[in-house]
Design an enzyme around this catalytic site. Sequence first.
Site, PDB file in Angstrom:
ATOM      1  N   GLU A   1       0.829  -1.204   0.000  1.00  0.00           N
ATOM      2  CA  GLU A   1       0.000   0.000   0.000  1.00  0.00           C
ATOM      3  C   GLU A   1       0.871   1.265   0.000  1.00  0.00           C
ATOM      4  O   GLU A   1       1.811   1.385   0.799  1.00  0.00           O
ATOM      5  CB  GLU A   1      -0.931  -0.023   1.228  1.00  0.00           C
ATOM      6  CG  GLU A   1      -1.830   1.204   1.371  1.00  0.00           C
ATOM      7  CD  GLU A   1      -2.746   1.437   0.158  1.00  0.00           C
ATOM      8  OE1 GLU A   1      -3.308   0.466  -0.355  1.00  0.00           O
ATOM      9  OE2 GLU A   1      -2.879   2.603  -0.257  1.00  0.00           O
TER      10      GLU A   1
ATOM     11  N   THR B   1      -6.139   2.599  -5.153  1.00  0.00           N
ATOM     12  CA  THR B   1      -5.987   1.152  -5.030  1.00  0.00           C
ATOM     13  C   THR B   1      -6.826   0.411  -6.069  1.00  0.00           C
ATOM     14  O   THR B   1      -6.357  -0.553  -6.688  1.00  0.00           O
ATOM     15  CB  THR B   1      -6.438   0.661  -3.639  1.00  0.00           C
ATOM     16  OG1 THR B   1      -5.552   1.179  -2.650  1.00  0.00           O
ATOM     17  CG2 THR B   1      -6.414  -0.862  -3.540  1.00  0.00           C
TER      18      THR B   1
ATOM     19  N   HIS C   1      -0.963   3.489   4.879  1.00  0.00           N
ATOM     20  CA  HIS C   1      -1.951   4.273   4.114  1.00  0.00           C
ATOM     21  C   HIS C   1      -2.086   5.646   4.756  1.00  0.00           C
ATOM     22  O   HIS C   1      -2.070   5.763   5.977  1.00  0.00           O
ATOM     23  CB  HIS C   1      -3.311   3.539   4.126  1.00  0.00           C
ATOM     24  CG  HIS C   1      -4.341   4.138   3.225  1.00  0.00           C
ATOM     25  ND1 HIS C   1      -4.934   5.357   3.455  1.00  0.00           N
ATOM     26  CD2 HIS C   1      -4.886   3.668   2.081  1.00  0.00           C
ATOM     27  CE1 HIS C   1      -5.797   5.621   2.484  1.00  0.00           C
ATOM     28  NE2 HIS C   1      -5.784   4.609   1.640  1.00  0.00           N
TER      29      HIS C   1
ATOM     30  N   ASP D   1       1.060   0.223  -5.182  1.00  0.00           N
ATOM     31  CA  ASP D   1      -0.166   0.531  -5.926  1.00  0.00           C
ATOM     32  C   ASP D   1      -0.197   1.947  -6.502  1.00  0.00           C
ATOM     33  O   ASP D   1      -0.663   2.165  -7.605  1.00  0.00           O
ATOM     34  CB  ASP D   1      -1.431   0.211  -5.112  1.00  0.00           C
ATOM     35  CG  ASP D   1      -1.596   1.022  -3.833  1.00  0.00           C
ATOM     36  OD1 ASP D   1      -0.594   1.570  -3.314  1.00  0.00           O
ATOM     37  OD2 ASP D   1      -2.730   1.092  -3.317  1.00  0.00           O
ATOM     38  N   HIS D   2       0.296   2.935  -5.728  1.00  0.00           N
ATOM     39  CA  HIS D   2       0.241   4.334  -6.173  1.00  0.00           C
ATOM     40  C   HIS D   2       1.108   5.133  -5.221  1.00  0.00           C
ATOM     41  O   HIS D   2       1.616   4.593  -4.236  1.00  0.00           O
ATOM     42  CB  HIS D   2      -1.201   4.863  -6.188  1.00  0.00           C
ATOM     43  CG  HIS D   2      -1.956   4.595  -4.906  1.00  0.00           C
ATOM     44  ND1 HIS D   2      -1.697   5.243  -3.728  1.00  0.00           N
ATOM     45  CD2 HIS D   2      -2.936   3.692  -4.624  1.00  0.00           C
ATOM     46  CE1 HIS D   2      -2.488   4.776  -2.762  1.00  0.00           C
ATOM     47  NE2 HIS D   2      -3.246   3.818  -3.284  1.00  0.00           N
TER      48      HIS D   2
HETATM   49  C1  GP9 Z   1      -9.365   0.221   1.280  1.00  0.00           C
HETATM   50  C2  GP9 Z   1      -8.003   0.300   0.721  1.00  0.00           C
HETATM   51  C3  GP9 Z   1      -7.516   1.709   0.472  1.00  0.00           C
HETATM   52  O1  GP9 Z   1      -9.968  -1.018   1.360  1.00  0.00           O
HETATM   53  O2  GP9 Z   1      -7.710  -0.620  -0.248  1.00  0.00           O
HETATM   54  O3  GP9 Z   1      -7.727   2.184  -0.802  1.00  0.00           O
HETATM   55  P1  GP9 Z   1      -7.045   3.550  -1.307  1.00  0.00           P
HETATM   56  O4  GP9 Z   1      -7.540   4.665  -0.418  1.00  0.00           O
HETATM   57  O5  GP9 Z   1      -5.565   3.402  -1.204  1.00  0.00           O
HETATM   58  O6  GP9 Z   1      -7.499   3.681  -2.721  1.00  0.00           O
HETATM   59 MN    MN Z   2      -4.002   2.288  -2.055  1.00  0.00          MN
END
Ligand code: GP9
Ligand code: MN
Length: 424
Positions: free
Chosen positions: A38, A84, A200, A259-260
């Site tokens: 993440e 995500t 996150h 992911d980003h």
């Molecule tokens: C929530 C998680 C976060 O279930 O996958 O998503 P994001 O905010 O990173 O798009």
């Molecule tokens: Mn994410």
Amino acid sequence: SSDDLTEVENYTKSKYAEPNPDYFGVAAGKNIIKIHLESFQSFLIDYKLNGEEVTPFINSLVHDSEQNFTYFDNFFHQTEQGKTADAELIMDNSLYGLPQGSAFVTKGNNTYQALPAILQQQQGYTNAVFHGDYKSFWNRDEIYKQFGIDEFYDASYYDMDDDKVIGYGLKDKPFFAESMPYLESLPQPFYAHMITLTHHHPYLIDDEDATIGPATTGDASVDRYFQTARYLDESLEQFFNDLKASGLYDDSVIFLYGDHYGVSTNHNRAMSELLGEEVTKLKSAELQRVPFLIKIPGIEGGGINHEYAGQMDVVPTLLHLLGIEARDYIQFGTDLFSEEHQDFVPFRNGDFMTERFSRVDGVYYDTQTKEVIEEPTEEMEELRENVMQELELSDRVLYGDLLRFYTPNQNWTPVDPKNYRYGQ
Ligand code: GP9
Ligand code: MN
């Protein structure tokens, strides 16, 4: 319409890259473990905060060739507002997310020919996603059915006691630990996607989980970014140990991806301080590198691969590793291990990166010297056109739900969402 589909098909078939015979089919029928890091940006790798490595475990995968991981250090995320969900869409379909909003939410009932369904139909795989948040976030519980995901271990499968939860959901260490029995119980071969969460924004962490001090820029979320990255790194080491103990480690394809971005341009002041250089527009684009690391049973040695690449390239790469022809499917990326891999990396906004030149916020740069190119060459203008066309064609697939009209090959059975149910 089917004319649109023909145009899309002509494009993806002409972009297609032939498999590398040394890699084609080497991992047929092997378990695949996909690990989502993440908000993890590549600058964290080998980064030292106050003289200390932030992610020593991931660094060891990059540098210790005996672990047989190949690390792509010029790999970029290609996500937009879907964050995500965009990364998931791209990395299971080799289609772009939409210019606005999240295709997971707005195109959750489209027809897809996603990697899980292909693996199930071609080689009998069981597909599972593991994630310590509830199933409806990002509309996962709808779109996963269209992807052919058999099992979705969402928060309802985990112990969500207060002391195990922070921010959006379950902390990564209990997440991996409690996932092990579910993973071990899956019929093999499986394709298992582990989606982490603790690292996150705004990077909250409990004192007892913080094993490195924060940075000291005064920008609180950036300062904690290193602490949650360290926690993720430790949770991965624990997971790898558990995989080894369970016997699942050696014979599985294992890959990790970011992911980003985790630090947005709102934090440029703090980032300049941490990187010791100004965060220009070009630097910001360079910071969109995320890690991609992969271990393939039967491929020894690993090392660092400098190919320019992006998340779009992952599906065709995996298909070829399993000995499945990516050519049959509508996919916009190309196999990373192919001699013909296409090494331009489009961003969702129409900018792009290549090893030699880049386009960032409408301005062309020499990627190596970082100088502005005042007069773009024909080659650059052509690539810009190509990138715009690619994005537009991918959008047409989603807006027109065009895969309804496409039959990949004579063995293909359309996915029926009614066959899937999630949650307990
Ligand atoms: C929530 C998680 C976060 O279930 O996958 O998503 P994001 O905010 O990173 O798009
Ligand atoms: Mn994410």
